[in-house]
Design a protein around this motif. Structure first.
Motif, mmCIF file in Angstrom:
data_model
loop_
_atom_site.group_PDB
_atom_site.id
_atom_site.type_symbol
_atom_site.label_atom_id
_atom_site.label_comp_id
_atom_site.label_asym_id
_atom_site.label_seq_id
_atom_site.Cartn_x
_atom_site.Cartn_y
_atom_site.Cartn_z
ATOM 1 N N GLY A 232 0.821 -1.208 0.000
ATOM 2 C CA GLY A 232 0.000 0.000 0.000
ATOM 3 C C GLY A 232 0.854 1.256 0.000
ATOM 4 N N SER A 233 0.242 2.362 -0.392
ATOM 5 C CA SER A 233 0.900 3.663 -0.282
ATOM 6 C C SER A 233 -0.174 4.663 0.129
ATOM 7 C CB SER A 233 1.548 4.061 -1.607
ATOM 8 O OG SER A 233 2.247 5.267 -1.433
ATOM 9 N N ALA A 234 -0.637 4.498 1.370
ATOM 10 C CA ALA A 234 -1.826 5.232 1.819
ATOM 11 C C ALA A 234 -1.612 6.734 1.827
ATOM 12 C CB ALA A 234 -2.211 4.761 3.216
ATOM 13 N N PRO A 235 -2.549 7.479 1.227
ATOM 14 C CA PRO A 235 -2.507 8.935 1.309
ATOM 15 C C PRO A 235 -3.182 9.412 2.593
ATOM 16 C CG PRO A 235 -4.333 8.247 -0.097
ATOM 17 C CD PRO A 235 -3.664 6.984 0.392
ATOM 18 N N ALA A 378 -6.709 17.568 -4.074
ATOM 19 C CA ALA A 378 -6.250 16.637 -3.028
ATOM 20 C C ALA A 378 -6.652 15.201 -3.366
ATOM 21 C CB ALA A 378 -6.843 17.041 -1.676
ATOM 22 N N ILE A 379 -7.882 15.049 -3.835
ATOM 23 C CA ILE A 379 -8.368 13.698 -4.176
ATOM 24 C C ILE A 379 -7.575 13.136 -5.350
ATOM 25 C CG2 ILE A 379 -10.381 12.402 -5.042
ATOM 26 C CD1 ILE A 379 -12.108 14.509 -3.482
ATOM 27 N N LYS A 380 -7.288 14.007 -6.313
ATOM 28 C CA LYS A 380 -6.532 13.562 -7.498
ATOM 29 C C LYS A 380 -5.134 13.086 -7.075
ATOM 30 C CE LYS A 380 -5.685 15.232 -12.175
ATOM 31 N NZ LYS A 380 -4.317 15.711 -12.283
ATOM 32 N N ILE A 381 -4.486 13.852 -6.216
ATOM 33 C CA ILE A 381 -3.139 13.456 -5.772
ATOM 34 C C ILE A 381 -3.229 12.139 -4.988
ATOM 35 C CG2 ILE A 381 -1.156 14.089 -4.327
ATOM 36 C CD1 ILE A 381 -1.870 17.051 -4.802
ATOM 37 N N ILE A 408 -12.252 8.372 -2.644
ATOM 38 C CA ILE A 408 -10.890 7.833 -2.541
ATOM 39 C C ILE A 408 -10.904 6.363 -2.949
ATOM 40 C CG2 ILE A 408 -9.140 7.168 -0.836
ATOM 41 C CD1 ILE A 408 -8.949 9.821 -0.010
ATOM 42 N N GLN A 409 -9.902 5.992 -3.763
ATOM 43 C CA GLN A 409 -9.874 4.619 -4.293
ATOM 44 C C GLN A 409 -9.049 3.709 -3.383
ATOM 45 O OE1 GLN A 409 -8.122 5.740 -7.960
ATOM 46 N NE2 GLN A 409 -10.023 6.444 -8.857
ATOM 47 N N THR A 410 -9.615 3.393 -2.225
ATOM 48 C CA THR A 410 -8.935 2.467 -1.310
ATOM 49 C C THR A 410 -9.990 1.562 -0.660
ATOM 50 O OG1 THR A 410 -9.141 3.995 0.566
ATOM 51 C CG2 THR A 410 -7.100 4.130 -0.711
ATOM 52 N N GLY A 411 -9.517 0.473 -0.077
ATOM 53 C CA GLY A 411 -10.446 -0.440 0.586
ATOM 54 C C GLY A 411 -10.873 0.052 1.959
ATOM 55 N N MET A 412 -10.075 0.935 2.552
ATOM 56 C CA MET A 412 -10.366 1.390 3.918
ATOM 57 C C MET A 412 -10.048 2.874 4.037
ATOM 58 S SD MET A 412 -8.477 -1.927 5.544
ATOM 59 C CE MET A 412 -7.055 -1.636 4.578
ATOM 60 N N VAL A 413 -10.914 3.603 4.740
ATOM 61 C CA VAL A 413 -10.691 5.039 4.947
ATOM 62 C C VAL A 413 -10.871 5.344 6.431
ATOM 63 C CG1 VAL A 413 -11.355 7.378 4.262
ATOM 64 C CG2 VAL A 413 -11.823 5.476 2.713
ATOM 65 N N SER A 414 -9.943 6.112 6.968
ATOM 66 C CA SER A 414 -10.060 6.535 8.364
ATOM 67 C C SER A 414 -10.214 8.046 8.407
ATOM 68 C CB SER A 414 -8.784 6.124 9.114
ATOM 69 O OG SER A 414 -8.582 6.961 10.214
#
Ligand code: NAD
Length: 457
Positions: A232-235, A378-381, A408-414
């Protein structure tokens, strides 16, 4: 016969060695699994859970030994290693407590003449392969839910933590599991290849995206399932209204604890331009206070990297960024005063998107920080990456948090300090971060196959 040598990354001392499994041994373990699988399935969820509870008791009874070995072998600070054992037991108990709820037969259709019943059946012999970064929870997350679902497991731990692997095998043996239900093999990727190319029914893998791609091809050739938990490379998006004092510890923990060796750890911080300087200042203040040291020292917050190889890889990523004009706000080099594989907690700015520290997964205590002006930017980056595992949003505006989380294109968001880690909630990624979800009803679905039986009433 060759040996895996275990080295303490805090001081480079040899801890011991384990013999590498031979092809013959690996094949025998797979065969034992096939012999044992119908008996294990026949015990039903309740019978299996009863036996597995003993394993959890033994894990907790030997908690200090497991935690201390994990700290010595992998470099996880001892306070975190203990928490990892407790968390793992919590997850394992949850799988057992909830297995019946999700695996019991379910009537899905019924009229006056017929009814359809769904059965959740085990898949068979599972090849489970994990990395080194969480010696206890990598193991429990990988095998616990699979075993209670009725699969039998041939397990390979990482070559970096062979002694932790051996301890787990011992704990399973003393817990009285019938032969062939859980067995372990030892070695590096070559040993893993022999396992997955053997007569197995499902691959459950946690590790890098590169290895995951190889395993997906192996699974395709066999036409079996591959359950892949990858890199992963979480933003982390830090908006202008975020309360830095409220979320500072979370940001610090998500990037720097475990020396940044967390798959879903925060790896790219994206900060609104109006609060950039203040945010950097606060982060710098916190990083300067970080206690870096031997993993067995109770006061240590950040231990070493797991190995020389990992240290060199991190160094290469930062050096490349330096050659392209990155600004080092903190760290940026090995911690030369310490005897092991230590790297100073590092904050980088003036990032270019093509730098390795931004484009690649950075598995170390290095935080690259960039700025943005609008929510859209921000979302694009954040989404400009191959990975899609975790992500973090910092804002006091709940509506904005939800709006951004949905994009956001991830499986998990905090959001802010909220952790998404719960045994009932799905863990896993999209894009190149994997296929499938661990835990909860989602994990049970991945690890079983469904059958529908249509019967006359
Ligand atoms: P890795 O892929 O190099 O190794 C992981 C495991 O796979 C090891 O046991 C290794 O021996 C084995 N392996 C390597 N090549 C293989 C092959 N060709 N066939 C079969 N087995 C093979 O990964 P790593 O560097 O040890 O671990 C770090 C990576 O793991 C990071 O990318 C991290 O993000 C990822 N990770 C992901 C999760 C998650 O849940 N998504 C959790 C922890 C770590």
């Amino acid at each position: 016969m060759s040996k895996l040598i275990s080295i303490n990354p805090s001081n480079k001392k040899v801890l011991g060695g384990i013999e590498v499994s031979t092809e013959k041994e690996i094949k025998e373990k797979i065969t034992q699994g096939h012999k044992a699988k119908s008996g294990w399935r026949g015990l039903g969820v309740e019978g299996r859970a009863k036996i597995l509870r003993k394993t959890i008791e033994n894990i907790l009874r030997r908690k200090e030994e497991i935690a201390s070995l994990a700290s010595q072998e992998m470099g996880m600070p001892i306070t975190l290693s203990r928490a990892d054992v407790d968390d793992s037991a919590h997850y394992f108990n949850w799988y057992l407590d909830n297995a019946e709820k999700y695996l019991d037969p379910e009537v899905i259709f019924e009229n006056e003449k017929i009814k359809h019943t769904i059965l959740y059946e085990p898949i068979g012999v599972s090849a489970n392969i994990v990395p080194w970064n969480f010696p206890t929870s990598n193991f429990v997350w990988s095998v616990g839910q699979s075993l209670v679902s009725g699969n039998v497991v041939v397990f390979k731990n990482s070559e970096e933590v062979p002694l932790s692997g051996k301890l787990v095998e011992e704990i399973f043996e003393e817990s009285g599991l019938p032969k062939g239900i859980f067995s372990e093999i030892y070695g590096d990727g070559e040993v893993g290849k022999i396992l997955v190319n053997g007569d197995i029914d499902i691959i459950c893998f946690t590790g890098s995206t590169n290895t995951g791609k190889y395993l997906y091809k192996v699974a395709a050739e066999k036409l079996i399932r591959a359950f892949l938990e990858l890199g992963g490379s979480a933003p982390g998006i830090f908006f202008e209204d975020a309360d830095i004092d409220r979320v500072l510890e979370t940001i610090f923990a998500n990037r720097f604890l475990y020396s940044g060796q967390i798959c879903d750890g925060l790896k790219r911080l994206i900060v609104h331009k109006d609060v950039f300087n203040k945010t950097i200042e606060k982060l710098l203040e916190r990083v300067r206070k970080a206690r870096v040291g031997d993993a067995l020292d109770e006061k240590t917050e950040i231990g070493p990297l797991v190995s020389q190889r990992q240290l060199e890889r991190l160094e290469d990523q930062v050096e490349e960024a330096k050659s392209k004009g990155v600004k080092i706000v903190a760290g940026g080099k090995r911690a030369a005063d310490l005897p092991g594989f230590f790297y100073e907690p590092t904050i980088l700015t003036d990032i270019k998107p093509e730098m390795k520290v931004w484009k690649e997964e950075v598995f170390g205590p290095v935080l690259p920080v960039v700025t943005f002006e609008s929510e859209e930017e921000a979302i694009k980056i954040a989404n400009d990456t191959d990975y899609g595992l975790g992500s973090y949003i910092y804002t006091e505006d709940k509506e904005r948090a939800r709006r951004v989380a949905e994009q956001i294109q991830t499986g998990m968001v905090s959001v802010n300090n909220a952790s998404y880690l719960q045994p009932c909630s799905p863990f896993g990624g999209c894009k190149r971060s994997g296929i499938g979800r661990e835990h909860g009803k989602f994990g049970f679905n991945e690890l079983t196959q469904v059958k529908v039986i249509a019967e006359e009433k």
